[in-house]
Write an enzyme that holds these catalytic residues in place. Structure first.
Site, PDB file in Angstrom:
ATOM      1  N   GLU A   1       4.161   5.700 -11.440  1.00 43.35           N
ATOM      2  CA  GLU A   1       3.849   4.081 -11.748  1.00 43.35           C
ATOM      3  C   GLU A   1       3.455   3.577 -10.338  1.00 43.35           C
ATOM      4  OE1 GLU A   1       4.937   0.749 -10.993  1.00 43.35           O
ATOM      5  OE2 GLU A   1       7.018   1.059 -11.821  1.00 43.35           O
TER       6      GLU A   1
ATOM      7  N   SER B   1       2.749   3.306  -4.188  1.00 48.27           N
ATOM      8  CA  SER B   1       1.603   2.761  -3.984  1.00 48.27           C
ATOM      9  C   SER B   1       0.269   3.836  -4.763  1.00 48.27           C
ATOM     10  CB  SER B   1       0.975   3.008  -2.444  1.00 48.27           C
ATOM     11  OG  SER B   1       0.918   4.262  -2.076  1.00 48.27           O
TER      12      SER B   1
ATOM     13  N   CYS C   1       5.904  -4.506  -8.090  1.00 48.34           N
ATOM     14  CA  CYS C   1       4.689  -3.802  -8.675  1.00 48.34           C
ATOM     15  C   CYS C   1       4.213  -4.803  -9.632  1.00 48.34           C
ATOM     16  CB  CYS C   1       4.867  -2.442  -8.979  1.00 48.34           C
ATOM     17  SG  CYS C   1       6.477  -2.198 -10.192  1.00 48.34           S
TER      18      CYS C   1
ATOM     19  N   GLY D   1       0.674   7.913  -5.002  1.00 50.40           N
ATOM     20  CA  GLY D   1       0.907   8.485  -6.431  1.00 50.40           C
ATOM     21  C   GLY D   1      -0.384   9.196  -6.745  1.00 50.40           C
TER      22      GLY D   1
END
Lengths: 498, 498
Positions: A237, A214, A276, A218
């Site tokens: 990422e 998330s 994602c 992150g």
């Protein structure tokens, strides 16, 4: 603690890594780093093939264990084990091919500059934080681990709390496989527990961090690593809303709209929308009936369960927030029975609601997506300009001659890491040309990819060697070229495999 | 204000860029960015050749103006104009060759993954902060400007306050040359003044920052850029103490010691020691007499002037701080007459004084260096482990068979961006294999170089195009390959110039 998303039942998870134990693992990784870096890349390819074999050999056991902790279903999970094995082999091939070492040799000229040789060298121990949603492909033995090992870096993986028992089992399998292949003990370790994860980010032995998850988590890791006495790169990422555009040409026929809407729904509900690369927003021409077609397609979707109690709660809250921000439900599939069940949902919203700062422009993890109508090209262009940059963007076109394709592809390339035409972004192939990344805040490092051959590049640093005698040069830079590498000599590309 | 380092005399500098004017320059850069990015790289090479021609055509005028503001002397400055012109041409050649675009094509397989094509794309407008010490090579038309333009990015240069009149003149020459070559107006702009510089770092139009200078200023820019709503990369080349090692084999004869000491002194006093690659520390075997030999070599050094009043004051303070930290002067050359004069100095210090946190381990900009003696290999290894990572490191060896070379080269490669054997780090050739970078805190981005072909890579971001029809693909990715680029097709390197 391990939880079953279908039943909510709890099982005891593996014990957390103690600080003293962690210190030993870090010390082993740092101690073996130079040895691992100096080993021929083809030999590290052998390590990775051994890991891949172990995954395949235990595919059924791993699938069953993963299904208990993720409820992603045996078919998907069995396929993902195979995918993780194929990835590991691929990164081994990339390592052996050697282009990632980027060897450059400028030979000394008479009276000119000295002999100069440059190569990429492994950074050192890499801390890997895998994802909840791909327990194999982005897990303990996933992209980050395999590409870091391929690049010659020891790896310390933080076990994911969404699948702790699977993480532990994978950790043992990877350790055993690497030992059997002859890798040093410091090449790989699994650590468990929140505190151990934070300690990894702070550890002086750690040279880089790779993360998939998330934006909140992150960003926290990026900020934490920046506060270290010696900062290290964090390749996070994170993901945002991946837009998809239905062009007027594609919407010219009802069949075209139905095809696009069905593809959209299949893509955003895949894995319960926990990708994602999920397309979270479809921009469709006004009056195209795309929202209704998506509603129709939703009827065929089999509901499932979200990965964790937290994700299930965030999904319910997210749906409420999207509605509060101006979205309206068009269709809602049945929810499954059980603890972390989620009802796949199609929403629409007026274009005006896509304002900077709106919740509609932020990711909602889970099987929900938004359909918004636009009025002609200038309006579409304006709406695209309001979106956050993303990992991927898609266009459902009217075919190769669609007049909107050239400008749309160029526009989307400026705000996404990958542009897909007449396909959906949720399949990310592992290959030489893949890029799984994107501008901030989709990732913390827009120059980096976590999938594909270039994933190795994250974990290297160039060094130039000037006038260094052959015997003191790294093997990759020697005249004899023992690793048979592609090289650039005096600016001209040469050597390597053909 | 412009100052003459020899006399201290002041002249009026160019006026500062007003906020409204800056907004116009930023808007022009952003407005032309896509057009500049889409232009064939070979055409941008033509722009850079035109800039190079303009530099050479005005070499005498530029040399005289630069000498007034830097006191670096006409010979050195004339040579540096030629070097800046050669650099600009080189980056143009690199752009045209196209390897930096890193084109990769994975063709669709029957029933397999879709056609996938990946390339590096220019980031957008780059803010350049040049260095005080290389008014041409790292100035308005220096490495950062030329490599960013080569990579297809508009450039906004902040004029350096150490040579404001030269910056202004170079700004006009570059603007005129680019216009004559047909570049869009937004391709280049010069901005003047501290506030305008900060505004560049904050501007939403700016996509990356390149900086060459002190750790203090570089770190401030890194932190400022991290606070932006959308952070951008800052490529700060800052510099630390570059170590040099005299091996026991090299020190076996008095002639060997004299040769090394002379090379060391020539290198650390070059340009009045105002090089980020200055060797600031020589580690020599105990009893080798290296310090005395360096003292002898210093006698032949012609003193000069430092670039600014601030650098001259920091140099005096730095010498005092080094002595306070345990160093002892061995020799001091005569100082020149005049305002910002500096006396080149050799210091020694006991090895024990090289403790973490000691001032002895930090850069002192100017013509001073330290000689420290070690007692055998374990002691040398221990001392090297105490140093900050650096841009470069050097070894004066006893020849290719020197038994200490292999481990020393490997050890230094872990803490430097470039390792030089039997040479000195102050010459940084512009070529394909150069790396001018290094681990933090020598730079803010250890993966990046500010000199050499790879300098373009800083200003790009990869994008993948999946299943995009030929007509909607960027030119670099089309089957027809109009730019004749090196490419990797299905993993195999192919095409480009031979």
């Amino acid at each position: 603690m391990s939880r079953n998303p279908r039943t909510g039942a709890s099982a005891r998870g593996p014990r957390h890594t103690e600080p003293r134990e962690l210190a030993g693992l870090l010390s082993a990784a740092a101690g073996d780093a130079a040895r691992i870096a100096a080993i021929a890349p083809a030999l590290r390819g052998h390590w990775l093939r051994t890991v891949a074999d172990a995954l395949e050999e235990h595919a059924e056991e791993l699938t069953a264990l993963a299904d208990t902790e993720t409820a992603l279903g045996p078919d998907r999970l069995r396929g993902e084990v195979g995918r993780a094995a194929a990835q590991a082999r691929f990164y081994g091939e990339v390592a052996a091919e050697g282009g990632w070492l980027d060897v450059r040799i400028d030979r000394a000229g008479p009276g000119g500059p000295a002999d100069l040789r440059r190569m990429n060298r492994p950074l050192g121990p890499v801390a890997v934080f895998g994802a909840s949603n791909f327990p194999f492909a982005f897990g303990v033995a996933g992209h980050d681990t395999a590409s870091a090992l391929a690049a010659g870096c020891p790896v310390l993986v933080k076990a994911h709390p969404a699948h702790p028992l699977l993480s532990a089992r994978l950790g043992t399998l990877v350790s055993d496989a690497l030992r059997a292949a002859g890798a040093p003990a410091g090449a790989f370790a699994l650590v468990t527990g929140f505190d151990a994860g934070l300690a990894l980010v702070d550890a002086p032995e750690v040279a880089a961090v790779a993360f998939t998850g998330s934006q909140t988590a992150g960003t926290a890791l990026v900020e934490r690593a920046a506060r270290r006495p010696v900062p290290v790169p964090v390749f996070a990422e994170m993901g945002t809303v991946n837009p998809a555009v239905l062009t007027p040409a594609a919407a010219a026929t009802a069949a075209g709209v139905t095809r696009a809407a069905t593809g959209f729904v299949d893509s955003f509900t895949l894995g319960q929308g926990q990708f994602c690369t999920k397309p979270g927003l479809l921009l469709a021409p006004r009056g195209s009936g795309a929202a209704e077609a998506a509603a129709g397609a939703l009827a065929g979707v089999r509901p499932g369960w979200l990965l964790t109690e937290g994700i299930a709660a965030a999904y319910r809250q997210g749906l409420a927030d999207l509605v509060a921000a101006g979205a309206r439900p068009v269709a809602r599939a049945e929810a499954a029975d059980g603890a972390f069940a989620a009802a796949p949902t199609v929403l629409t919203a007026p274009a005006d609601a896509l304002r900077p700062g709106s919740r509609l422009l932020e990711e909602c993890f889970g099987p929900v997506a938004l359909v918004v109508e636009y009025d002609g090209t200038p309006h579409l262009r304006d709406l695209l300009g309001r979106l956050q940059p993303s990992l991927a963007a898609a266009v459902a076109s009217g075919g190769p001659a669609d007049p909107d394709l050239p400008w749309l592809v160029e526009h989307l390339a400026r705000q996404a890491g990958r542009v897909v035409v007449d396909g959906w972004p949720t399949g990310v192939a592992t290959g030489w040309a893949q890029h799984h990344g994107g501008p901030w805040p989709a990732t913390s490092r827009p120059d980096a990819t976590s999938v594909g051959a270039a994933a190795l590049d994250r974990f290297t640093r160039p060094v130039a060697f000037q006038n260094v005698p052959e015997a003191a040069l790294p093997e990759a830079l020697r005249d004899g070229d023992p690793w048979n590498l592609p090289r650039r000599v005096d600016g001209v590309r040469t050597g390597g495999r053909s």
